[in-house]
Enzyme design. Structure first.
Site, short mmCIF file in Angstrom:
data_model
loop_
_atom_site.label_atom_id
_atom_site.label_comp_id
_atom_site.label_asym_id
_atom_site.label_seq_id
_atom_site.Cartn_x
_atom_site.Cartn_y
_atom_site.Cartn_z
N GLY A 181 0.83 -1.21 0.00
CA GLY A 181 0.00 0.00 0.00
C GLY A 181 0.85 1.24 0.00
O GLY A 181 1.55 1.52 0.98
N VAL A 218 -3.64 -0.22 3.83
CA VAL A 218 -4.78 -0.25 2.91
C VAL A 218 -6.03 0.10 3.70
O VAL A 218 -6.02 0.10 4.93
CB VAL A 218 -4.93 -1.65 2.26
N SER A 246 -2.09 8.17 13.98
CA SER A 246 -2.83 9.44 13.99
C SER A 246 -1.92 10.56 13.54
O SER A 246 -0.72 10.56 13.79
CB SER A 246 -3.37 9.75 15.39
N LYS A 285 -7.09 4.23 19.65
CA LYS A 285 -7.18 5.16 18.51
C LYS A 285 -8.64 5.53 18.23
O LYS A 285 -8.95 6.68 17.89
CB LYS A 285 -6.55 4.52 17.27
N HIS A 326 -9.52 8.06 20.70
CA HIS A 326 -8.86 9.30 20.27
C HIS A 326 -9.73 10.02 19.25
O HIS A 326 -9.97 11.24 19.34
CB HIS A 326 -7.50 8.98 19.66
N ASN A 327 -10.24 9.28 18.26
CA ASN A 327 -11.05 9.91 17.23
C ASN A 327 -12.39 10.39 17.77
O ASN A 327 -12.92 11.42 17.32
CB ASN A 327 -11.27 8.92 16.08
N GLU A 353 -11.65 13.53 19.35
CA GLU A 353 -11.43 14.48 18.26
C GLU A 353 -12.75 15.04 17.76
O GLU A 353 -12.88 16.25 17.52
CB GLU A 353 -10.68 13.76 17.13
N LYS A 360 -16.17 9.26 8.96
CA LYS A 360 -15.71 7.96 8.48
C LYS A 360 -16.05 6.82 9.42
O LYS A 360 -15.70 5.67 9.16
CB LYS A 360 -14.19 8.01 8.24
N ARG A 405 -40.09 1.75 36.54
CA ARG A 405 -39.80 0.45 35.93
C ARG A 405 -40.44 -0.70 36.71
O ARG A 405 -40.94 -1.66 36.14
CB ARG A 405 -38.28 0.24 35.83
#
Length: 509
Positions: A14, A84, A138, A210, A213-214, A217, A288, A475
């Site tokens: 890639g 990839v 990242s 990660k 992290h996003n 972000e 994404k 409930r």
């Protein structure tokens, strides 16, 4: 493109944007790399970039035509990076490498944005065929080229093999200041400083970290956008005026890559119209999926991350552009007098404090989510180390992360960032302006879902008695779901026959 005369250190499958830049970063640091890609034009672009950057030096990048040639050009046991798109392309490459002769002690490193459960599944599926390792990356294109933040996880042996390379190419931080050591020119090498690469843990943990992290972000970006909208719509400020505010904020507690680039975006003029470019960009946000994955994980684990979820929802509602245009002419908002010029400075100060406090809560949610997942999966995560490797190279890099690292150094068992004395004091001293900013935005009809959700999260977390007692009564009333009592041992369940006037209570086992 023949097989390399001398064995290379590492192979790449890639050579797209991320792969190409990671390769160039590696060769800058003296590693021999051979690359393969089904798209010949990508290999040609890679060689052209090497030609342009190396000057009179010998070629530093080798390319090949097949998986077989790739393996033949590497020292054994082979070390191969797969760059990839996430999903089935990763499995396709793995299968083809096995067919080409991959051995049980060879290492394949997935650097894509794979879902962490896919990484766990692959480790089991390919066991005995090769060693699957993963490294979440990242920093985007520039980070890959000049120093990313790397989150490797998987087989510890594989980490020992790739550690020297990853630490060499990772972003570096000055250990005294906690600030990035910038590297922006091809051929440069930063040998000093703390590398933003650290072994995260077992298979899947790096991609999970990660993913979070996003998610953070997403929240960080949305918080900044809400501050921008308040200044634009309520304070009637121009794009360049807001850019100036962001630049001032970037000199203090809010210093970060995202604040920095937000100012640059706002100050950019459209070449076609002469208007601020941001005003010519359609207000429909893309995504994404990693923010969505984070929000879904928080729901699955029962770990609240409302500000991250609201950031995902904000992108979703932005896609309803045509409906929003119709609604704008039909649905009434509040009548309010726009703030005067004399009030502007104090209102901007309120926004600053609101953004800072909400940012603390968003990161608290993210770190709590990692802690909860680690407990569920049996991982041992070093949260201070994670904060440190995010100080440079990644999208959420900020001086703020040094304070988070310090918090976990003070207390490795910290349950939530809000329980750290420093962050508790920061919110205590700034919350008045935070509340004013959220209240004003509501009165003005400016949506601040992320800023307000962070405030609600903070208030709920600090509340000793929530209205869930009534909820549990509801409930039990309609579904006999039972409840615990405040005056009885935890774990003992009780049910009331609500339709009985005497309401006899039954203890359930």
């Amino acid at each position: 493109m023949p097989v390399a005369a001398q064995p290379c250190d590492i192979g790449f499958v890639g050579a797209g944007v991320m792969g190409k830049n990671l390769i160039m970063n590696l060769v800058d640091n003296g590693f021999r790399v051979i690359a393969f890609d089904l798209d010949q034009s990508k290999l040609e672009a890679l060689q052209a970039q090497d030609d342009a950057e190396r000057g009179d030096s010998p070629p530093r990048v080798l390319t090949c035509n097949s998986y077989t040639d790739l393996l033949a050009s590497l020292s054994a046991p082979h070390l191969i990076v797969v760059s990839v798109p996430a999903g089935s392309p990763v499995d396709d490459v793995c299968h083809k490498l096995v067919d080409a002769g991959l051995q049980a002690d060879d290492i394949v490193v997935d650097t894509g944005n794979s879902l962490w459960t896919d990484t766990q599944r692959r480790e089991t599926e390919y066991e005995g065929q090769f060693i699957l390792f993963s490294t979440a990356v990242s920093g985007g294109e520039v980070g890959a080229r000049f120093g990313p933040s790397l989150m490797p996880s998987g087989d510890p042996y594989a980490w020992t093999r790739i550690k020297p390379m990853w630490e060499a190419i990772a972003a570096k931080v000055d250990p005294d200041t906690g600030k990035p050591i910038e590297r922006k020119a091809p051929g440069e090498v930063v040998a000093k400083g703390e590398p933003c690469a650290a072994y995260i843990g077992p298979s899947g943990s790096g991609h999970y970290v990660k993913m979070v992290h996003n998610g953070i972000e997403y929240a960080d970006m949305q918080l900044i956008c809400e501050a921008y909208q308040v200044m634009r719509d309520a304070l009637a400020m121009s794009a360049s005026e807001i850019a100036a505010v962001f630049r001032r904020w970037n000199e203090g507690l809010l210093n970060s890559y995202l604040i920095e680039i937000s100012a640059e975006v706002l100050d950019t003029v459209d070449a076609e119209t002469g208007a601020p470019l941001v005003e010519m960009i359609l207000d429909k946000a893309g995504q994404k999926g990693t923010g969505l994955w984070t929000a879904v994980s928080s729901l699955e684990l029962g770990c609240p991350a409302p500000t991250i979820a609201e950031a995902v929802y904000a992108r979703s509602i932005s896609t309803l552009k045509d409906q929003r245009v119709k609604a704008a002419s039909l649905l009434a908002g509040p009548d309010f007098d726009k703030p005067s010029a004399e009030q502007r400075d104090s209102l901007i100060d309120q926004l600053h404090d609101a953004l800072y406090c909400a940012k603390i809560c968003a990161y608290a949610q993210g770190f709590d989510l990692m802690r909860t997942a680690a407990k569920e999966q049996g991982w041992t995560l070093n949260y201070g180390e994670i904060a440190k490797i995010w100080r440079a190279g990644c999208i959420i890099r900020a001086v703020f992360l040094q304070s988070i690292a310090d918090a976990y150094e003070r207390n490795e068992e910290l349950e939530n960032l809000l329980l750290d004395q420093y962050f508790a004091e920061q919110i205590s001293s700034n919350q008045r302006n935070w509340r004013k900013a959220v209240a004003n935005a509501s009165l003005w009809g400016v949506p601040v879902a992320a800023l307000s959700s962070a405030l609600s999260y903070y208030d709920a977390y600090r509340t000793a008695v929530l209205p869930a007692n009534l909820l549990q009564g509801q409930r039990d009333y309609f579904g006999a779901h039972a409840f615990e009592r405040v005056d009885k041992p935890r774990g003992k369940k009780y049910h009331v026959e609500w339709s009985d006037p005497a309401r006899p209570m039954t203890r359930l086992k």
